[in-house]
Design a protein around this motif. Structure first.
Motif, PDB file in Angstrom:
ATOM      1  N   LYS A 192       0.743  -1.262   0.014  1.00 63.21           N
ATOM      2  CA  LYS A 192       0.064  -0.011  -0.002  1.00 63.21           C
ATOM      3  C   LYS A 192       0.862   1.436  -0.140  1.00 63.21           C
ATOM      4  O   LYS A 192       0.254   2.450  -0.349  1.00 63.21           O
ATOM      5  N   LEU A 193       2.085   1.262   0.198  1.00 62.87           N
ATOM      6  CA  LEU A 193       3.013   2.174   0.510  1.00 62.87           C
ATOM      7  C   LEU A 193       4.167   2.308  -0.354  1.00 62.87           C
ATOM      8  O   LEU A 193       5.048   3.060  -0.522  1.00 62.87           O
ATOM      9  N   GLY A 194       3.956   1.189  -1.380  1.00 54.32           N
ATOM     10  CA  GLY A 194       4.964   0.991  -2.498  1.00 54.32           C
ATOM     11  C   GLY A 194       6.293   0.704  -2.191  1.00 54.32           C
ATOM     12  O   GLY A 194       7.206   1.031  -2.642  1.00 54.32           O
ATOM     13  N   ILE A 195       6.272  -0.258  -1.035  1.00 56.73           N
ATOM     14  CA  ILE A 195       7.642  -0.639  -0.410  1.00 56.73           C
ATOM     15  C   ILE A 195       7.760  -2.092  -0.767  1.00 56.73           C
ATOM     16  O   ILE A 195       6.794  -3.036  -0.725  1.00 56.73           O
ATOM     17  N   ARG A 196       8.708  -2.509  -1.260  1.00 52.18           N
ATOM     18  CA  ARG A 196       9.196  -3.954  -1.453  1.00 52.18           C
ATOM     19  C   ARG A 196       9.407  -4.756  -0.418  1.00 52.18           C
ATOM     20  O   ARG A 196      10.117  -4.092   0.774  1.00 52.18           O
ATOM     21  N   ALA A 197       8.845  -5.795   0.030  1.00 49.35           N
ATOM     22  CA  ALA A 197       9.076  -6.470   1.249  1.00 49.35           C
ATOM     23  C   ALA A 197       9.480  -7.835   1.104  1.00 49.35           C
ATOM     24  O   ALA A 197       9.039  -8.677   0.195  1.00 49.35           O
ATOM     25  N   GLY A 198      10.442  -8.402   1.674  1.00 50.96           N
ATOM     26  CA  GLY A 198      11.199  -9.463   1.829  1.00 50.96           C
ATOM     27  C   GLY A 198      11.151 -10.227   3.263  1.00 50.96           C
ATOM     28  O   GLY A 198      10.927  -9.774   4.206  1.00 50.96           O
ATOM     29  N   GLY A 199      11.976 -11.197   3.252  1.00 51.29           N
ATOM     30  CA  GLY A 199      12.157 -12.125   4.434  1.00 51.29           C
ATOM     31  C   GLY A 199      13.262 -12.820   4.317  1.00 51.29           C
ATOM     32  O   GLY A 199      13.704 -13.321   3.529  1.00 51.29           O
ATOM     33  N   ILE A 200      13.779 -12.978   5.851  1.00 55.84           N
ATOM     34  CA  ILE A 200      14.892 -13.843   5.873  1.00 55.84           C
ATOM     35  C   ILE A 200      14.714 -14.542   7.269  1.00 55.84           C
ATOM     36  O   ILE A 200      14.197 -14.209   8.218  1.00 55.84           O
ATOM     37  N   THR A 201      14.769 -16.045   7.014  1.00 60.03           N
ATOM     38  CA  THR A 201      14.966 -16.772   8.462  1.00 60.03           C
ATOM     39  C   THR A 201      16.395 -17.406   8.258  1.00 60.03           C
ATOM     40  O   THR A 201      17.046 -17.747   7.674  1.00 60.03           O
ATOM     41  N   VAL A 202      17.021 -17.526  10.004  1.00 61.82           N
ATOM     42  CA  VAL A 202      18.076 -17.817  10.364  1.00 61.82           C
ATOM     43  C   VAL A 202      18.088 -19.155  10.836  1.00 61.82           C
ATOM     44  O   VAL A 202      17.634 -19.498  11.791  1.00 61.82           O
ATOM     45  N   ASP A 203      18.856 -20.157  10.252  1.00 61.85           N
ATOM     46  CA  ASP A 203      18.983 -21.462  10.719  1.00 61.85           C
ATOM     47  C   ASP A 203      20.285 -21.454  11.436  1.00 61.85           C
ATOM     48  O   ASP A 203      21.515 -21.537  11.023  1.00 61.85           O
ATOM     49  N   HIS A 204      19.979 -21.664  13.039  1.00 61.98           N
ATOM     50  CA  HIS A 204      21.225 -21.762  13.796  1.00 61.98           C
ATOM     51  C   HIS A 204      21.823 -22.991  13.882  1.00 61.98           C
ATOM     52  O   HIS A 204      22.937 -23.336  14.482  1.00 61.98           O
ATOM     53  N   GLY A 205      20.971 -24.075  13.682  1.00 64.02           N
ATOM     54  CA  GLY A 205      21.739 -25.697  13.404  1.00 64.02           C
ATOM     55  C   GLY A 205      21.845 -26.321  14.956  1.00 64.02           C
ATOM     56  O   GLY A 205      22.909 -26.938  15.062  1.00 64.02           O
ATOM     57  N   LEU A 206      21.068 -25.427  15.696  1.00 61.55           N
ATOM     58  CA  LEU A 206      21.337 -26.122  17.118  1.00 61.55           C
ATOM     59  C   LEU A 206      20.257 -27.208  17.615  1.00 61.55           C
ATOM     60  O   LEU A 206      20.333 -27.715  18.666  1.00 61.55           O
ATOM     61  N   GLN A 207      19.362 -27.407  16.684  1.00 63.96           N
ATOM     62  CA  GLN A 207      18.460 -28.591  16.992  1.00 63.96           C
ATOM     63  C   GLN A 207      18.250 -29.470  15.664  1.00 63.96           C
ATOM     64  O   GLN A 207      18.716 -29.081  14.584  1.00 63.96           O
ATOM     65  N   PRO A 208      17.977 -30.674  15.872  1.00 65.85           N
ATOM     66  CA  PRO A 208      17.769 -31.716  14.732  1.00 65.85           C
ATOM     67  C   PRO A 208      16.548 -31.206  14.009  1.00 65.85           C
ATOM     68  O   PRO A 208      15.639 -30.765  14.491  1.00 65.85           O
TER      69      PRO A 208
END
Length: 348
Positions: free
Chosen positions: A72-88
């Motif tokens: 609605k504001l003309g902003i591009r939106a993305g995402g990132i998730t971080v895999d810490h590798g601390l759990q199976p």
């Protein structure tokens, strides 16, 4: 019929931050363009805003609000998730989060795998690895800002942890709404409680993942969340979280003012060669003097995260309680010693 109150609250919080980002982006674009590339009828390129998402209720609520408000504001939106590798299975969980973010309409979306070290303890090491990954993603994608889902409850916990460390007013100021290089990190939810985010996810049927580390008593913040804060509320009544968050803001205002004072005073306490003069330092208020000492230690190579109040107090005694004592060893192999009325802080 309007959205659920919790959904409306998170969207409003995100909308306000996005407006701030737009203002900052336009200002930054104007100041850095020596010869404007746009004609008067052209708009500068829309900024990219990333959301850091673990898949938990706080960050999923944030991601959904960003996906709703940004277009609605003309902003591009993305995402990132971080895999810490601390759990199976952490890599599979990260892939699930990526899928959910894409389903919300975010683009670009990615998962970043990190290796968590040991320096500073498991929580600090995971945090350092996470922010390094977020910084890297922001640089690669040219993101103007990264949104973080810290809530008022997280702020209260941070204040209590700072109080327990005895690290001074800056530690009590908690997390800033805007932080990082060039104000990269934005925290829209610092005035909202954790339950509001969870209710927003429920109202939108957003699947969330509850990290078992958040309930693991081996972690200090987990014990504080599940034992410490409930005990305080039982002893003092409701409103403890709100009061601690308010304390954070008041402390931040005071700390910012003292930092500014110290920055202005520092030049006046150095001699022609740049060394700190002990007599002039002694004349300053302790809060201002210790800020100058801390800054000098960091400039000499002491890691900010390992430099505690007790270290600065020991250096301060070279000024206020001089009895001929020897050099003070600081983190990062930095040494502070008094020589001929001057304070010398350097690599040992």
């Amino acid at each position: 019929m309007g959205p659920h109150p919790a959904v409306a609250a998170i969207r409003l919080a995100v909308r306000r931050v996005l407006h701030d980002i737009l203002d900052d982006h336009l200002t930054d674009d104007t100041e850095t363009s020596a010869t404007p590339a746009q004609t008067p009828h052209e708009r500068p390129p829309s900024p990219l805003v990333l959301v850091a998402c673990s898949g938990g209720a706080d960050s999923m609520a944030l991601a959904s609000a960003l996906a709703f408000e940004a277009p609605k504001l003309g902003i591009r939106a993305g995402g990132i998730t971080v895999d810490h590798g601390l759990q199976p299975g952490s890599d599979l969980r990260a892939e699930e989060v990526v899928l959910r973010l894409r389903e919300l309409g975010l683009d670009p979306v990615e998962s970043a795998a990190v290796t968590v070290g040991r320096e500073g303890g498991p929580e600090a090491a995971a945090r350092d690895a996470r922010y390094a990954a977020l910084d890297d993603a922001a640089e690669r994608h040219g993101a103007f800002a990264v949104l973080l889902g810290h809530t008022r409850d997280d702020q209260a916990e941070t204040v209590l942890l700072g109080l327990a460390r005895g690290s001074g007013i800056r530690s009590l100021s908690g997390m800033a709404a805007v932080s990082g290089a060039d104000g990269r990190y934005r925290r829209p939810f610092l005035q909202l409680d954790r339950q509001t985010a969870r209710k927003a996810c429920m109202a939108q049927s957003l699947p969330v993942w509850d990290d078992p580390h958040n309930a693991d008593p081996a972690y200090t913040r987990s014990r504080l969340r599940h034992e410490g804060l409930p005990a305080l509320e039982k002893a003092l009544g409701k409103g403890v979280v709100e009061a601690l968050a308010r304390t954070a803001q008041l402390s931040r205002d005071d700390a910012d003012a003292l930092d500014s004072w110290a920055g202005q005073a520092e030049a006046s306490v150095r001699d022609a060669t740049g060394l700190l003069e002990c007599a002039k330092l002694h004349a300053l208020p302790p809060a201002v003097r210790r800020r100058i000492l801390r800054r000098a230690a960091i400039e000499a190579g002491a890691p900010a995260g390992s430099l505690f109040a007790r270290h600065i107090e020991e250096v301060d005694r070279l000024i206020t309680g001089w009895r001929g004592q020897g050099a003070i060893n600081l983190p990062g192999r930095v040494v502070a010693q008094r020589q001929g009325g001057r304070l010398v802080i350097r690599q040992g």
